[in-house]
Scaffold this motif. Sequence first.
Motif, PDB file in Angstrom:
ATOM      1  N   GLY A 128       2.080  15.090  -2.307  1.00 27.66           N
ATOM      2  CA  GLY A 128       1.526  13.940  -2.568  1.00 27.66           C
ATOM      3  C   GLY A 128       2.806  12.972  -2.741  1.00 27.66           C
ATOM      4  N   LEU A 129       3.816  13.263  -2.302  1.00 29.38           N
ATOM      5  CA  LEU A 129       4.888  12.267  -2.398  1.00 29.38           C
ATOM      6  C   LEU A 129       5.410  11.807  -1.175  1.00 29.38           C
ATOM      7  N   ILE A 183      -7.950   2.137  -2.581  1.00 37.26           N
ATOM      8  CA  ILE A 183      -8.454   3.533  -2.420  1.00 37.26           C
ATOM      9  C   ILE A 183      -7.425   4.247  -1.589  1.00 37.26           C
ATOM     10  N   ASP A 184      -6.913   5.304  -2.370  1.00 37.62           N
ATOM     11  CA  ASP A 184      -5.964   6.004  -1.977  1.00 37.62           C
ATOM     12  C   ASP A 184      -6.347   7.579  -2.302  1.00 37.62           C
ATOM     13  N   GLY A 185      -6.950   7.938  -1.065  1.00 37.88           N
ATOM     14  CA  GLY A 185      -7.600   9.358  -1.267  1.00 37.88           C
ATOM     15  C   GLY A 185      -8.669   9.416  -2.283  1.00 37.88           C
ATOM     16  N   GLU A 186      -8.375  10.284  -3.401  1.00 36.75           N
ATOM     17  CA  GLU A 186      -9.375  10.424  -4.544  1.00 36.75           C
ATOM     18  C   GLU A 186      -9.067   9.084  -5.431  1.00 36.75           C
ATOM     19  N   SER A 187      -8.164   8.466  -5.251  1.00 36.52           N
ATOM     20  CA  SER A 187      -7.594   7.286  -6.525  1.00 36.52           C
ATOM     21  C   SER A 187      -8.394   6.263  -5.874  1.00 36.52           C
ATOM     22  N   LYS A 188      -9.169   5.464  -6.953  1.00 34.84           N
ATOM     23  CA  LYS A 188      -9.842   4.195  -6.580  1.00 34.84           C
ATOM     24  C   LYS A 188      -9.522   3.178  -7.783  1.00 34.84           C
ATOM     25  N   TYR A 206      -8.377   0.544   2.194  1.00 34.39           N
ATOM     26  CA  TYR A 206      -8.222   1.948   2.312  1.00 34.39           C
ATOM     27  C   TYR A 206      -6.596   2.312   2.749  1.00 34.39           C
ATOM     28  N   SER A 207      -5.843   2.730   2.014  1.00 32.00           N
ATOM     29  CA  SER A 207      -4.591   2.998   2.350  1.00 32.00           C
ATOM     30  C   SER A 207      -4.500   4.044   3.407  1.00 32.00           C
ATOM     31  N   LYS A 208      -5.391   4.954   3.607  1.00 34.68           N
ATOM     32  CA  LYS A 208      -5.549   5.947   4.630  1.00 34.68           C
ATOM     33  C   LYS A 208      -6.821   5.396   5.642  1.00 34.68           C
TER      34      LYS A 208
END
Length: 510
Positions: free
Chosen positions: A401-402, A290-295, A256-258
């Motif tokens: 998002g940047l 996993i970065d937010g909604e991205s997996k 999990y990046s966050k």
Amino acid sequence: MLTSSRSKAYNPDVLNCLANLSNDEVFTPPEIVNAMLDTLPQYLFGDSNARFLDLASKSGVFLREIAKRLIKGLEPVYPDLEARIDHIFRKQLYGIAITELTALMSRRSLYCSKYPNSIFSVIPFENIEGNIRFKRMPHRWKSNKCVFCGAAKSQYERDKGLETHSYEFIHTTKPEGIFNMKFDVIIGNPPYQLETDGPGKQAKPIYHHFVRQAKKLQPRYLIMITPSRWFAGGMGLDDYRAEMLSDKHIRAIVDYSKSTDCFPGVDIAGGVSYFSWESTYNGLCEYTYIDGESKTVLKRDLNEYEILVRNNEAIEIVRKVTEVDEKSMSELMSSLGPFGLGTAERGEKNPSKDRHKLLSSEGISYIDKSSIKSGFQYLDKWKVVIGKATSAGAATAGKDGLRKVIATLELLEPNAVCTFSYFVGAAFDDKKYASNCRDYLSTKFARFLLLQTLSSINITKNRFVFVPQQDFSRAWTDEELYVKYCLCQEEINLIESMIKPMNSNGEENE
């Protein structure tokens, strides 16, 4: 019309609520525990001989969720529910609590009573602990540091009424002697760090000690959740990183990046991850990012690079760049504190021909040459200097998002120096070369490659290992770099979707 209050009653899982509380010891939400348990072969929960150990029990959630699965899986073996529960709780579930308080919490979660020998316990034990033990351990001091965990004697030699954080599992040379039995599955979420009395009072990682001790017990399966900072090493984790990246028994990692996506309300720099280790497995790792909604999920060799590239979509870009076989920017860079000047160093406000310009976090001042302790090879050159702290933790995107990644990027003229807040990115005799180098480091391309190595707020020279040197007699643009390294449109879009525009002065473009 009245509605029934009972139909709308909110009945949350108390352990889920507990996991949302910020605490030095991070509690694991039940849904994450079950995701970790899903990585195990599910036949284990129908095996009446399988033993499970939570090596750092806090809320008891791991043992509780394992118990649920065993109660269902062992029904064919023990049709009588009472006999089934008796066998599971007495013969299959074990825990080592990290404090006396968490021992009581864990017993309450598993046995429905903090005292397993009471009439309120689901299974009455003859002792007060059941199979969840807590033993207050002493630190073993040598040169005022604990030989097991590195704790400072000045901070952690405490009265009996105070918690010493001398966790039993890692304060012994023989962890196999704690229960005197073999375990099929070892699982847990260990304590992450200890505060130290070192410079800046930086925290000292300790979670890797739990992983190493667990492997000494030779389980069939090992599943643990820890901070992801070990991916990039540093803070005493370099050897541990090398061990883990070369370990072919790691079947899967979920990263999990966050940290807030895993532990709601708990911010851990660099994110968190859990790994699934299997004694009989030898192969590639199924890596989930996993970065937010991205997996994304990709089968990978963890040891492909010295630093683990976390973003599965970025790995192909790193491969294309490193295959060109150019020297790394890290070879041009200084270590932290290049001139021997501390972060708090400040000079005079008025310039003088006998003084040197000093760049600090508070701006420009002027110091005598006698104050400069090192870095004389850079003194008469044009210098590109980089702030050692990243922007917003680097991995944390803004509302757009940047990510900016590099917070400060400056050009210092000859005879100018900087404090420990900065390090020298490169030094040149010619201002043109220095300017072109600074502009290159401000490109999205260079900052994207730097981002792949970061797992904390700090930047050091080795974090630029994927950023290649260029011909600095000329300027470089992102578009030229994309062409040079044969990036496809999808890869270009990834970079553009992650990195903020930045001008040559290190400032964000509007």
